[in-house]
Design an enzyme around this catalytic site. Structure first.
Site, PDB file in Angstrom:
ATOM      1  CG  MET A  94       8.965  23.399  -1.873  1.00 26.36           C
ATOM      2  SD  MET A  94       7.907  24.491  -2.832  1.00 26.36           S
ATOM      3  CE  MET A  94       6.956  25.301  -1.573  1.00 26.36           C
ATOM      4  NE  ARG A 126      -5.898   1.335  12.310  1.00 25.50           N
ATOM      5  CZ  ARG A 126      -4.680   1.299  11.777  1.00 25.50           C
ATOM      6  NH1 ARG A 126      -3.778   2.222  12.097  1.00 25.50           N
ATOM      7  NH2 ARG A 126      -4.341   0.348  10.930  1.00 25.50           N
ATOM      8  CE  LYS A 160      -0.313  -0.290   4.984  1.00 26.58           C
ATOM      9  NZ  LYS A 160      -0.794   0.424   6.103  1.00 26.58           N
ATOM     10  CE1 TYR A 209      13.049  31.358   2.710  1.00 27.60           C
ATOM     11  CE2 TYR A 209      12.619  28.999   2.765  1.00 27.60           C
ATOM     12  CZ  TYR A 209      12.744  30.187   2.051  1.00 27.60           C
ATOM     13  OH  TYR A 209      12.561  30.191   0.699  1.00 27.60           O
TER      14      TYR A 209
HETATM   15  C1  PLP Z   1      -3.801  -4.149   8.286  1.00 25.01           C
HETATM   16  C2  PLP Z   1      -2.336  -4.057   8.097  1.00 25.01           C
HETATM   17  N1  PLP Z   1      -1.600  -5.182   8.066  1.00 25.01           N
HETATM   18  C3  PLP Z   1      -0.268  -5.160   7.893  1.00 25.01           C
HETATM   19  C4  PLP Z   1       0.410  -3.961   7.751  1.00 25.01           C
HETATM   20  C5  PLP Z   1       1.899  -3.981   7.591  1.00 25.01           C
HETATM   21  O1  PLP Z   1       2.536  -3.429   8.701  1.00 25.01           O
HETATM   22  P1  PLP Z   1       4.132  -3.417   8.831  1.00 25.01           P
HETATM   23  O2  PLP Z   1       4.606  -2.451   7.795  1.00 25.01           O
HETATM   24  O3  PLP Z   1       4.384  -2.944  10.206  1.00 25.01           O
HETATM   25  O4  PLP Z   1       4.598  -4.798   8.554  1.00 25.01           O
HETATM   26  C6  PLP Z   1      -0.313  -2.770   7.799  1.00 25.01           C
HETATM   27  C7  PLP Z   1       0.398  -1.480   7.704  1.00 25.01           C
HETATM   28  O5  PLP Z   1       0.173  -0.535   8.402  1.00 25.01           O
HETATM   29  C8  PLP Z   1      -1.719  -2.812   7.964  1.00 25.01           C
HETATM   30  O6  PLP Z   1      -2.443  -1.681   7.998  1.00 25.01           O
END
Ligand code: PLP
Length: 352
Positions: free
Chosen positions: A292, A122, A32, A245
């Protein structure tokens, strides 16, 4: 002028090491957020060629973009709206189901993983939802049951694991069939072998980075990302020279200042003062506010050549600064550092 090198061989070999370490559990590689800044498609292709068990993303949109680019591996996503379910089924994307609204929108072609909230607060079904969940699951096919840990402490993780086991038992006893339980991300997979179940979900470890802030990584993983910019200016200054800055840094003696074209536009944290970068074999501190497009280093009188490589972070084994150190000097962590790297910097893929 600036590049983000991503070593795909490191990613493949990290994945293999995780597979060997956690066998017989499967390893879902989490890609992701643009593969934590490493480039989602390139990383997914590298992992597919390494025989990845499954890829994990947050959104259906990330999953679809992988499918549209020809990725054939299993893909699981878990941050969805009920309206995403049809699209997920059309593209053979497995989904994490966290609410009754989502469950009601599941079609007969969806492959689902039930997410339980065992304490993180969550997504996921809470303990109080279990009776209704079990009755709504009856007669449905479920691929997996999963939850996510808070990594607060071993005690807290074990409380979550117990809740997970009890909920899974209840679902199983009600006759709902499933094939995979998954609970652990990188930290828990590495720390506790009894958290592996049928699958673990590893993100940060696949990129060769540590999930721990307080202890050494016990596995020989290799960081895949190396961030390098070219030195664009070196100038002699006298004592009393304000830098960048707000003059957060004022030289206390005559020195040389180097200018590095890598700013918060590229994901260099604005407050990363004191981080040491490597130039021609020596470490120099970032001084003054990061801007930047650029930051300044105090070269302590040295005059490296214009165009010299400035390693912002890379591999500790080569004496380079690390993503963890940049995180520490900017009140952040390696996860955030690598995920935000980008902007005008080209990603260069090594060992495709
Ligand atoms: C649901 C879920 N599983 C697994 C992971 C992977 O986590 P990590 O990068 O700590 O292995 C994440 C990342 O945040 C996650 O949101």
């Amino acid at each position: 002028m600036r590049s983000v090198e991503v070593d795909l061989a490191a990613i493949r070999s990290n994945y293999q090491l995780l597979k060997n370490t956690f066998a017989p559990a499967k390893v879902m590689a989490v890609v992701k957020a643009n593969a934590y800044g490493h480039g989602m498609l390139q990383v997914a292709k590298a992992l597919e060629s390494a025989g990845v068990d499954a890829l994990g993303v947050a959104d259906v949109q990330e999953a679809i973009s992988l499918r549209m680019s020809g990725i054939k591996s299993r893909i699981v996503c878990w941050l969805i709206l009920p309206s995403d379910l049809e699209l997920a089924a059309d593209h053979d994307i497995e989904v994490g189901i966290s609410t009754f609204e989502q469950l009601a929108a599941v079609t007969e072609n969806n492959k689902i993983h039930i997410k339980l909230d065992t304490g993180l607060g969550r997504n996921g079904f809470a303990e109080a939802d279990l009776d209704r969940l079990v009755s709504e699951l009856s007669g449905r096919e479920v691929v997996g049951i999963f939850s996510h840990l808070s990594n607060t402490s071993e005690t807290e993780d074990r409380v979550q694991k117990d809740k997970f086991d009890q909920a899974v038992d209840k679902i199983r006893r009600a006759g709902v069939a499933f094939t995979e339980r998954h609970l652990a991300a990188s930290a828990a997979s590495i720390s506790y072998s009894d958290f592996h179940y049928e699958m673990v979900r590893c993100g940060i470890a696949v990129y060769g980075l540590t999930p721990f802030e307080d202890r050494e990584l016990p596995l020989a993983l290799q960081p895949a990302m190396r961030v390098v910019a070219k030195l664009v200016n070196v100038k002699k200054v006298s004592a009393g020279q304000g830098v960048s800055y707000g003059y957060r840094y004022v030289t206390d003696k005559p020195t040389t200042l180097g200018l590095v074209p890598f700013g918060y536009g590229e994901g260099m944290p604005r407050i990363s003062v004191g981080h040491n970068v490597l130039i021609a074999g020596k470490l120099y501190p970032v001084v003054g506010r990061v801007a930047m497009d650029q930051f300044v280093v105090d070269l302590a009188g040295d005059e490296p050549a214009i165009g010299e490589d400035v390693v912002i972070f890379g591999l500790a084994a080569r004496g380079e600064p690390t993503a963890e150190q940049l995180g520490q000097s900017s009140q952040s962590i390696n996860y955030e550092i690598v995920t935000r790297i980008g902007g005008r910097a080209n990603r260069v893929y090594l060992n495709r």
